[in-house]
Each structure stands twice: as structure tokens, then as C-alpha cells.
Design a protein around this motif. Structure first.
Motif, PDB file in Angstrom:
ATOM      1  N   ALA A 262       0.808  -1.222   0.000  1.00 54.79           N
ATOM      2  CA  ALA A 262       0.000   0.000   0.000  1.00 54.79           C
ATOM      3  C   ALA A 262       0.841   1.271   0.000  1.00 54.79           C
ATOM      4  O   ALA A 262       0.316   2.357  -0.219  1.00 54.79           O
ATOM      5  CB  ALA A 262      -0.933   0.003   1.205  1.00 54.79           C
ATOM      6  N   LEU A 263       2.118   1.143   0.267  1.00 53.50           N
ATOM      7  CA  LEU A 263       2.994   2.315   0.267  1.00 53.50           C
ATOM      8  C   LEU A 263       3.367   2.694  -1.158  1.00 53.50           C
ATOM      9  O   LEU A 263       3.329   1.854  -2.047  1.00 53.50           O
ATOM     10  CB  LEU A 263       4.253   2.007   1.089  1.00 53.50           C
ATOM     11  CG  LEU A 263       4.018   1.693   2.574  1.00 53.50           C
ATOM     12  CD1 LEU A 263       5.329   1.328   3.249  1.00 53.50           C
ATOM     13  CD2 LEU A 263       3.347   2.867   3.280  1.00 53.50           C
ATOM     14  N   PRO A 264       3.684   3.952  -1.455  1.00 54.18           N
ATOM     15  CA  PRO A 264       3.912   5.060  -0.513  1.00 54.18           C
ATOM     16  C   PRO A 264       2.613   5.674   0.008  1.00 54.18           C
ATOM     17  O   PRO A 264       1.555   5.534  -0.605  1.00 54.18           O
ATOM     18  CB  PRO A 264       4.693   6.063  -1.364  1.00 54.18           C
ATOM     19  CG  PRO A 264       4.203   5.822  -2.759  1.00 54.18           C
ATOM     20  CD  PRO A 264       3.956   4.344  -2.851  1.00 54.18           C
ATOM     21  N   ALA A 265       2.725   6.334   1.155  1.00 57.27           N
ATOM     22  CA  ALA A 265       1.597   7.012   1.772  1.00 57.27           C
ATOM     23  C   ALA A 265       2.116   8.206   2.561  1.00 57.27           C
ATOM     24  O   ALA A 265       3.300   8.268   2.907  1.00 57.27           O
ATOM     25  CB  ALA A 265       0.835   6.056   2.688  1.00 57.27           C
ATOM     26  N   ASP A 266       1.222   9.136   2.841  1.00 58.38           N
ATOM     27  CA  ASP A 266       1.601  10.306   3.630  1.00 58.38           C
ATOM     28  C   ASP A 266       1.706   9.976   5.114  1.00 58.38           C
ATOM     29  O   ASP A 266       2.492  10.593   5.833  1.00 58.38           O
ATOM     30  CB  ASP A 266       0.575  11.425   3.423  1.00 58.38           C
ATOM     31  CG  ASP A 266       0.565  11.930   1.990  1.00 58.38           C
ATOM     32  OD1 ASP A 266       1.519  12.633   1.606  1.00 58.38           O
ATOM     33  OD2 ASP A 266      -0.378  11.607   1.258  1.00 58.38           O
ATOM     34  N   ALA A 267       0.881   9.038   5.563  1.00 59.47           N
ATOM     35  CA  ALA A 267       0.895   8.666   6.976  1.00 59.47           C
ATOM     36  C   ALA A 267       0.473   7.219   7.121  1.00 59.47           C
ATOM     37  O   ALA A 267      -0.199   6.657   6.243  1.00 59.47           O
ATOM     38  CB  ALA A 267      -0.029   9.569   7.790  1.00 59.47           C
ATOM     39  N   GLY A 268       0.871   6.608   8.219  1.00 60.11           N
ATOM     40  CA  GLY A 268       0.452   5.254   8.548  1.00 60.11           C
ATOM     41  C   GLY A 268       0.000   5.208   9.991  1.00 60.11           C
ATOM     42  O   GLY A 268       0.699   5.702  10.882  1.00 60.11           O
ATOM     43  N   VAL A 269      -1.189   4.663  10.220  1.00 55.58           N
ATOM     44  CA  VAL A 269      -1.728   4.522  11.572  1.00 55.58           C
ATOM     45  C   VAL A 269      -1.868   3.027  11.839  1.00 55.58           C
ATOM     46  O   VAL A 269      -2.729   2.371  11.254  1.00 55.58           O
ATOM     47  CB  VAL A 269      -3.087   5.225  11.729  1.00 55.58           C
ATOM     48  CG1 VAL A 269      -3.590   5.108  13.161  1.00 55.58           C
ATOM     49  CG2 VAL A 269      -2.993   6.690  11.315  1.00 55.58           C
ATOM     50  N   PHE A 270      -1.040   2.495  12.725  1.00 55.60           N
ATOM     51  CA  PHE A 270      -0.967   1.053  12.925  1.00 55.60           C
ATOM     52  C   PHE A 270      -1.675   0.687  14.229  1.00 55.60           C
ATOM     53  O   PHE A 270      -1.059   0.533  15.279  1.00 55.60           O
ATOM     54  CB  PHE A 270       0.489   0.609  12.880  1.00 55.60           C
ATOM     55  CG  PHE A 270       1.119   0.917  11.551  1.00 55.60           C
ATOM     56  CD1 PHE A 270       0.907   0.100  10.464  1.00 55.60           C
ATOM     57  CD2 PHE A 270       1.868   2.084  11.372  1.00 55.60           C
ATOM     58  CE1 PHE A 270       1.430   0.406   9.224  1.00 55.60           C
ATOM     59  CE2 PHE A 270       2.399   2.392  10.133  1.00 55.60           C
ATOM     60  CZ  PHE A 270       2.181   1.541   9.052  1.00 55.60           C
ATOM     61  N   ALA A 271      -3.009   0.563  14.090  1.00 54.25           N
ATOM     62  CA  ALA A 271      -3.867   0.308  15.243  1.00 54.25           C
ATOM     63  C   ALA A 271      -4.152  -1.173  15.444  1.00 54.25           C
ATOM     64  O   ALA A 271      -4.788  -1.546  16.427  1.00 54.25           O
ATOM     65  CB  ALA A 271      -5.185   1.063  15.076  1.00 54.25           C
TER      66      ALA A 271
END
Length: 399
Positions: A262-271
Motif C-alpha cells: 500500500a505504500l507510498p503514503a503520507d501517513a500510517g496509523v498502525f492500530a
């Protein structure tokens, strides 16, 4: 939200093309003008007449229509819409898009447009998993093309797995998210959620206690602020949010691979509550009770997704956020975890017995960052998600 918008809908070949008829109907119900384009092969699955009747506009098919091309009709078609949607997007058309090929009306429109593009892939599972398709997907995402689906399930060819085109309402939700205005418009964010299941044998597994409620709420809040969200979820109890690119996984290794894809991305939230360990050797048949005593399980360490993403060089998101579910000394353990993982923020919470947080509707967060520990009051998980989404928007805006 969509009333008055114009969509250029490109329909490629494949049995999933029948869903495009329902997609047109759903969009028209919402006040959207739909200009349809069919590839020649798509006409083997849906007719131009049925598409035109539902859209209320002519279904365009031929690049070399002399009347329209006298006025460069294909250029006009590609630029008057608010969004170009390709549904279904076949492996062939994705390859043309990634390679810059333009040899028919659909591919020429996609090359000539400066309008945002959303694709809904649909193909056989082996075609979807083929390295060439995954390379093309990564190229398209890097070029700013949004993706919804594909989903997993049974296919017309008799196989099972990822490759089914997203359902029409999922595509509508993705269109709404793509056209949304807000502080996160144009931002791509990866969110992980739920537990992972690590198989012991065909009927048993190791897992963490997680409903997926907090990760789902975060994804929904980010979409509401205009973000394009890739939602990678384990087998959660709560249904996934609308308006996201949904990737369902079972194991930690599958989640790791899905996040990297799924990368690249601006942010990653690993919940996600990822299981730290798995059985080193999964049994291929059900383990039976025996008179010889208890079975001995040998464990292996799962990939550390948060640490792996935080340690990337070229494709590291600008903001990497992890979670720490602790049962004692929350701030100290979370601060140590942030340093160990190399992430930017850690959202820590106390999940010890009696808090009601694990599996409940509320959360009490401590945000660990360079600035130290910031304690948030106890609030609903939806409120936590909204607050976090706003903080992410502020951080990305500030650079």
C-alpha cells in the motif's frame, strides 16, 4: 455530497462489467452525471444500449469518430469530468495505464486527462497476484491513482481469492471520499486494524483481543476529512468503514505484505493488535488429544510491521503512528516502545482488567511524541478517532 458532479466511467471487459450497470444507477440516484465509455471487449459483457439507457448519455466506444474528433472529442471527454472512474479495471488496462500506452478510446482518455482517477480492479486471483500486476498497481498508486478493492471471494472462473470487483456501493463511497474536500484531501493514509489470527492447525489459532472498533473509527474519521484510506484489517468483529480501499488479511505476515504493497503514503496509523508470535510449523491436520501428554508448540517471531515501516528510507510515510496497549506503567512502556520502533507517535492506553477499554466503546489515550506525554480524557472511540484525525491533518499541513 455527489449531487451535480460529473463522472467519466470507463467500463473494461470482464464478467464484473455487469456491476457497472448498478454503479451507474447508484450514481444517478445521487444526482451524478455519468458519461460512459466502453472498450470493445466490454461490449461482449454489457451492451452500449443498456449502458446508455441507464446513464442517459451516449456510450462512447470509438476513438476515431470523425464528427467528434474534428473537435478533439477525446480530449474534451477526458477533462470535463470531476473524476474518471475505471470499473472494472482489468489487468490489461492497468498495464496500459502504467506503461503510458494509448491505442484505443479508453486508454487514450486516461493518458489525456488531468482529472483525478479511481480504479476498481477485477480479474482472476492469479492475475491479481502476478508480480507484473502488482508492479503496475504500485506504479499507478505512485502516480496518484486511487484504488478501491478488489475484494476476496468466489469468482466466475471457479477460483477463490482477491480479484472480485468492489461492490457498487463501495465504489460510490470511494468516489465520495475521492471528491471530498477537507484538510486531508489528496493525502493517502494506511490504517491497520483488528487482530491477526496465527494458525496452529486448521481449526485453532493464536490471536490478540481486539474488536477492530478503534481502527475502524480512525479510518472513518480520516475519510471524513478527505483522506484516501487504505484499510488493512484482520478478522475484526466490527464491519469495515465505507469509503476506504479495503484489504482483508488473516495473519501478521499477510498484514505486513499488504501494508508494504500500500505504500507510498503520507501517513500510517498502525492500530491493529498484531500477534507477536506464530507457531513455527503449522499442522496440516487437526491435532488430536493423545495419552502421551500435551503437545509442544515451537514459536517463531512475526514481522514487526510498525518498526519495518518506520525504518524505511525511500517510502517511509511522513508520519508513522503506533499503538501500545499496556496493563501497567503505561507512559514508561509506551515511551520505550516509541524509541524501540522508531515511529513518530505512540497512542498508549491502559487495557488492564476493569478499564473496560479492550472490546469496549471508550478509550483513554496518552499520546507519546517528541513533545512528551499528552494525556487525553476518557472519551468514546469515535471521539478519539476524530481528535487523532485532526491532529494528523495539522501535523501533515505543518510538514
Amino acid at each position: 455530497m455527489l449531487a451535480g458532479k460529473r463522472i467519466l466511467l470507463i467500463i473494461a471487459a470482464g464478467i464484473a462489467a455487469y456491476k457497472s450497470l448498478d454503479l451507474i444507477r447508484r450514481l444517478r440516484e445521487r444526482g451524478v452525471s455519468v458519461t460512459p465509455v466502453l472498450t470493445r471487449a466490454a461490449e461482449e459483457f454489457v451492451t452500449p444500449l443498456s449502458v446508455s439507457a441507464l446513464a442517459g448519455e451516449e456510450a462512447h466506444r470509438d476513438l476515431f469518430d470523425l464528427t467528434k474528433e474534428a473537435e478533439m472529442g477525446h480530449i474534451q471527454l477526458s477533462r470535463v469530468a470531476d473524476l474518471v472512474v475505471v470499473a472494472p479495471a482489468t489487468a490489461d488496462l492497468m498495464a496500459k495505464m502504467a506503461g503510458g500506452q494509448a491505442d484505443d478510446l479508453a486508454s487514450t482518455l486516461l493518458m489525456a486527462t488531468d482529472t483525478p482517477v479511481l480504479i476498481a480492479p477485477a480479474m482472476n486471483v492469479r492475475m491479481w497476484e502476478h508480480p507484473a500486476t502488482q508492479r503496475n498497481l504500485a506504479t499507478l498508486q505512485g502516480d496518484g491513482v486511487a484504488v478501491v478493492g478488489p475484494n476476496s471471494g468466489d469468482m466466475a472462473c471457479g477460483e477463490h481469492g482477491p480479484g472480485r470487483m468492489a461492490e457498487p456501493l463501495e465504489i460510490v463511497a470511494a468516489i465520495e471520499a475521492r471528491l471530498a474536500s477537507g484538510p486531508l484531501a489528496g493525502r493517502r493514509i494506511v490504517v491497520t486494524s483488528g487482530p491477526t489470527h496465527e494458525p496452529i492447525d486448521p481449526v485453532r489459532y493464536i490471536a490478540n483481543r481486539s474488536s477492530g472498533a478503534q481502527g475502524t473509527a480512525i479510518a472513518r474519521a480520516l475519510v471524513a476529512l478527505g483522506a484516501e484510506v487504505v484499510f488493512v484489517t484482520g478478522p475484526a468483529e466490527v464491519p469495515p468503514p465505507e469509503g476506504v480501499t479495503l484489504v482483508k488479511v488473516q495473519t501478521a505476515r499477510q498484514m505486513h505484505d499488504a501494508v508494504m504493497a500500500a505504500l507510498p503514503a503520507d501517513a500510517g496509523v498502525f492500530a491493529a493488535a498484531v500477534a507477536d508470535w506464530r507457531v513455527a510449523k503449522e499442522a496440516t491436520s487437526k491435532m488430536k488429544k493423545t495419552a502421551g501428554g500435551l503437545p509442544v508448540l515451537e514459536f517463531a517471531e512475526n514481522p514487526d510491521i510498525l518498526k519495518a515501516v518506520a525504518g524505511l528510507e525511500d517510502s517511509r510515510p511522513a508520519l508513522v503512528i503506533g499503538f501500545a496497549a499496556e496493563t501497567d506503567d503505561v507512559i514508561r512502556h509506551a515511551t520505550e516502545k516509541r524509541a524501540r520502533k522508531g515511529c513518530d507517535w505512540i497512542l498508549a492506553n491502559d487495557v488492564s482488567a476493569g478499564t473496560g477499554i479492550m472490546g469496549g466503546t471508550e478509550n483513554a489515550i496518552v499520546l507519546i511524541s517528541d513533545a512528551g506525554a499528552e494525556e487525553w480524557p476518557r472519551m468514546t472511540k469515535t471521539e478519539v478517532a476524530s481528535r487523532l484525525a485532526r491532529r494528523i491533518a495539522e501535523a501533515l499541513e505543518a510538514g
